[in-house]
Motif scaffolding. Structure first.
Motif, mmCIF file in Angstrom:
data_model
loop_
_atom_site.group_PDB
_atom_site.id
_atom_site.type_symbol
_atom_site.label_atom_id
_atom_site.label_comp_id
_atom_site.label_asym_id
_atom_site.label_seq_id
_atom_site.Cartn_x
_atom_site.Cartn_y
_atom_site.Cartn_z
ATOM 1 N N GLY A 79 0.809 -1.214 0.000
ATOM 2 C CA GLY A 79 0.000 0.000 0.000
ATOM 3 C C GLY A 79 0.841 1.262 0.000
ATOM 4 N N THR A 80 0.157 2.386 0.147
ATOM 5 C CA THR A 80 0.830 3.673 0.111
ATOM 6 C C THR A 80 0.698 4.333 1.479
ATOM 7 O OG1 THR A 80 -0.119 3.801 -2.084
ATOM 8 C CG2 THR A 80 1.098 5.725 -1.320
ATOM 9 N N SER A 81 1.761 4.945 1.914
ATOM 10 C CA SER A 81 1.733 5.614 3.201
ATOM 11 C C SER A 81 0.852 6.839 3.114
ATOM 12 C CB SER A 81 3.142 6.020 3.608
ATOM 13 O OG SER A 81 3.077 6.966 4.644
ATOM 14 N N MET A 82 0.212 7.179 4.229
ATOM 15 C CA MET A 82 -0.634 8.357 4.231
ATOM 16 C C MET A 82 0.076 9.562 4.818
ATOM 17 S SD MET A 82 -4.110 6.458 5.122
ATOM 18 C CE MET A 82 -4.989 5.546 3.845
ATOM 19 N N GLN A 83 1.035 9.314 5.725
ATOM 20 C CA GLN A 83 1.743 10.454 6.308
ATOM 21 C C GLN A 83 2.825 10.985 5.365
ATOM 22 O OE1 GLN A 83 4.086 9.402 9.744
ATOM 23 N NE2 GLN A 83 4.116 7.235 9.190
ATOM 24 N N TYR A 84 3.558 10.067 4.742
ATOM 25 C CA TYR A 84 4.531 10.501 3.737
ATOM 26 C C TYR A 84 3.834 10.334 2.409
ATOM 27 C CZ TYR A 84 7.689 9.391 7.602
ATOM 28 O OH TYR A 84 8.293 9.314 8.816
ATOM 29 N N THR A 85 3.080 11.325 1.996
ATOM 30 C CA THR A 85 2.204 11.159 0.847
ATOM 31 C C THR A 85 2.961 10.686 -0.381
ATOM 32 O OG1 THR A 85 1.965 13.480 1.375
ATOM 33 C CG2 THR A 85 -0.026 12.312 0.654
ATOM 34 N N GLY A 86 2.377 9.665 -0.960
ATOM 35 C CA GLY A 86 2.919 9.206 -2.227
ATOM 36 C C GLY A 86 3.999 8.162 -2.106
ATOM 37 N N ILE A 289 1.185 0.858 9.742
ATOM 38 C CA ILE A 289 1.010 0.114 10.999
ATOM 39 C C ILE A 289 0.726 -1.358 10.696
ATOM 40 C CG2 ILE A 289 -0.432 -0.153 13.055
ATOM 41 C CD1 ILE A 289 -0.924 2.860 12.949
ATOM 42 N N MET A 290 -0.198 -1.579 9.762
ATOM 43 C CA MET A 290 -0.560 -2.966 9.435
ATOM 44 C C MET A 290 0.633 -3.729 8.885
ATOM 45 S SD MET A 290 -4.465 -3.013 8.072
ATOM 46 C CE MET A 290 -4.335 -1.809 6.779
ATOM 47 N N ALA A 291 1.379 -3.058 8.017
ATOM 48 C CA ALA A 291 2.537 -3.737 7.422
ATOM 49 C C ALA A 291 3.556 -4.114 8.496
ATOM 50 C CB ALA A 291 3.172 -2.846 6.369
#
Lengths: 321, 338
Positions: A79-86, A289-291
């Motif tokens: 997936g893609t991180s949400m805090q470090y966008t992109g 977190i899940m990863a």
């Protein structure tokens, strides 16, 4: 033996599946989502949030969300991180995972290198000055929390004595080869010993107790009655039996080390998985977190698998049932 | 092996030779609060070459501590051999250094223990554990030691000895493990075989096999046996001579035949009466009332007095001596003193 290993590996698969459910459910059960923090901004209308949630798939049914996550994880897409966008989760983890591996292995090495010899020595000289000293150290080590030991280490060895660096993994950029290795090693000393402290203390006690217990067994009396030297009674007949429970505990140790690493890395500003995990929790960055949870769980599973296999190698009674 | 079978005559001669001479042996345990347990208190006996001597008594009578004292394997502290001498073929074992004593253990004296289930190390193969002794005392190479281990296992009755050497203790039954223990104890051709309750943990059917095997091996290896047991039935089967122990002391000593036909000490009589007898029709088996007193609280006078049927006033005053009744019978009891 082969059958045993294959059976253990097969048991691994359903466990892994169950773990993905738990990891996903935990993340979903936590209040709020990645947009919660931004909602405080009154200038953004509520519809925008709804659109973004829709786009992220957060409005889908939970089973659909799980399936989407599981199928992408299965293909290696975390997936893609949400805090470090992109930035992809895999990229964030790749950049840090080896640091945590080095730290954990260093701590494990510290534990084994100190706990086992000291435990043996303590047991062979029960109630000696050395034994009392080791016992005192063990209780101190167990009673000192990780973060406090870390701060103490930074103050004494980093600040007062200045022997070891207390932050990061390297001093300057541009090092290579042996220089880089030694520099990294130097940076590992304080966090490594801090992380290994509690385990060293408890393994020392386990080792001492196990040796003393095995020493009282009938087969040790037999070994002595055969006229064997103290050395072979201790290192051949006693030690191997005393190590059996230790192996099982070491399998669980992987989990302890990794969770300990979260705090230790924070204290030493050491850029590893633990640090990433903490910032992700603070920012509700669920994909990360899940990863990380998944990686931790798999590591623990592998630790147990290795312990079981190694146990079977050492203890013939396990192999054939 | 062949040369040993045609030396039967020699064994007959050797019977007069003393192999083991124990004199005034005292093994005490120093416990908390300055209590002293006199587990073995002034024990003297001799064991002749080729003889099977049985040491009989209840739990707590000091028989196992006596055997461990011979090996100098008393857990110390708290235990200590404080007095006496143990001469094996003329050598005083108590004056040997620990290093020299290790050369005696397993080499001159082989020992078999009660629990075959726990007396073998679970993580090493049978072959490894037998070969280890041979490599240590006979300085054999690993390969020769394993070869000898196979021979020994064959000798104690394993048909598939070649496989057994590679097997672990948990793969064998109790009786088989005890056979392996015997092979191990005999591996270095010891002068003396100490068997501490070797059949107690085994099925009755296996017991006889193991006892027969011990006697057979003793003949083959020209060894002697010190058999420690609480089971007088076992003694009757194999022993030449019997020592009855009570409260850390020998209370009666006689040849096996004499002891069974003409027991003297009330304790021995009690022990014999508590064996079930298929021929006589008794409702209840007799038992000796009470238990052996703990070794730090022996009564004044005769140690058996509180449990004795024939107790007299003077029994409580002083402990009787072990007196010779006739040439092959000694007893420690006022009933037989003039």
């Amino acid at each position: 033996m082969h059958k045993y290993i294959i059976r253990r590996i097969l048991q691994f698969i359903p466990m892994l599946f169950l773990i993905t459910i738990v990891v996903f459910a935990l993340a979903k059960a936590a209040p709020g989502d990645v947009l919660s923090g931004e909602r405080l901004d009154p200038n953004i209308p509520a519809e925008v949030y709804d659109m973004r949630r829709e786009a992220l798939g957060l409005n889908d049914h939970i089973t659909v969300q799980y399936w989407n996550w599981l199928s992408s994880v299965a293909t290696g897409d975390l997936g893609t991180s949400m805090q470090y966008t992109g930035r992809s989760v895999a990229e964030l983890i790749n950049a840090r995972v080896m640091n945590t591996v080095y730290l954990s292995l260093f701590a494990l090495g510290v534990t084994l290198a100190f706990a086992i010899p000291i435990g043996i020595y303590s047991a062979t000289r029960k109630y000696s000055l050395f034994d009392y000293g080791a016992t005192t150290f063990a209780f101190l080590g167990l009673a000192t929390p990780n973060f406090f030991a870390g701060l103490l280490a930074i103050y004494v060895f980093g600040f007062m004595l200045g022997w070891f660096p207390s932050q990061g993994t390297v001093s300057t950029v541009g090092l290579s080869g042996m220089e880089l290795f030694l520099d990294k090693l130097k940076h590992l000393v304080l966090p490594g010993f801090t992380l290994g402290l509690a385990s060293t203390a408890s393994y020392m006690r386990y080792m001492r107790t196990e040796i003393l217990e095995v020493k009282g067994s009938d087969f040790i009396r037999t070994a002595k009655a055969k006229g064997l030297s103290n050395h072979s009674v201790l290192y051949k007949h006693t030690l191997r039996n005393a190590l059996l429970p230790i192996i099982t505990l070491l399998g669980l140790e992987f989990g302890t080390l990794l969770s300990g690493a979260i705090i230790t890395e924070r204290v030493f500003s050491y850029p590893g998985l633990g640090q990433l995990f903490l910032t992700s929790v603070q920012n509700r960055d669920y994909p990360v977190i899940m990863a990380i949870n998944l990686i931790l769980a798999i590591t623990i599973l592998i630790g147990n698998l290795l312990a079981d296999i190694f146990y079977a190698v050492v203890d013939p009674r396990i192999r054939y049932d | 092996m062949q040369e040993k079978t045609d030396s039967k005559q020699e064994i007959g001669q050797k019977k007069t030779d003393v192999l083991l001479q124990v004199e005034g042996l005292k093994t005490y345990f120093y416990m908390e609060q300055d209590k002293v347990a006199k587990a073995v208190d002034d024990v003297s006996f001799t064991l002749k070459k080729g003889e099977t001597l049985a040491l009989v008594g209840e739990s707590g009578s000091g028989k196992s501590i006596t055997s461990l004292s011979l090996m100098r394997l008393i857990p110390s502290p708290p235990g200590k051999i404080i007095e006496g001498s143990i001469k094996l073929d003329g050598t005083d074992l108590l004056s040997l250094s620990e290093k020299d004593m290790r050369k005696v253990r397993g080499n001159d004296i082989g020992m078999i223990f009660q629990e075959p289930m726990t007396s073998l190390n679970p993580v090493y193969t049978i072959g490894n554990q037998i070969a280890e002794t041979l490599m240590k005392h006979k300085k054999l190479k690993k390969k020769e030691a394993y070869k000898r281990a196979v021979e020994l296992l064959k000798l104690v009755g394993f048909a598939r000895a070649e496989q057994i050497v590679h097997e672990y203790p948990h793969q064998l039954s109790g009786g088989m493990r005890q056979r392996a223990m015997i092979a191990m104890a005999l591996s270095c051709d010891p002068k003396l075989l100490i068997a501490d309750e070797p059949t107690t943990a085994l099925d009755v059917t296996i017991q006889t096999q193991i006892l027969d095997l011990m006697v057979e091996m003793k003949e083959k290896f020209e060894s002697s046996i010190l058999l420690i047991t609480h089971d007088l039935g076992v003694v009757a089967e194999v022993a030449d001579r019997v020592l009855v122990m009570y409260g850390g002391q020998i209370v009666e000593e006689a040849t096996a035949y004499e002891l069974y036909t003409n027991p003297q000490h009330p304790y021995t009589v009690g022990l014999l009466n508590s064996i079930p007898n298929l021929e006589s029709d008794v409702e209840r088996l007799e038992s000796i009332k009470g238990t052996v007193p703990p070794a730090h609280r022996f009564p004044k006078g005769c140690r058996f007095a509180p449990r004795c049927k024939h107790v007299m006033d003077k029994c409580y005053e002083a402990n009787p001596d072990l007196l010779e009744k006739d040439s092959n019978h000694k007893v420690r009891c006022y009933l037989y003193e003039e």
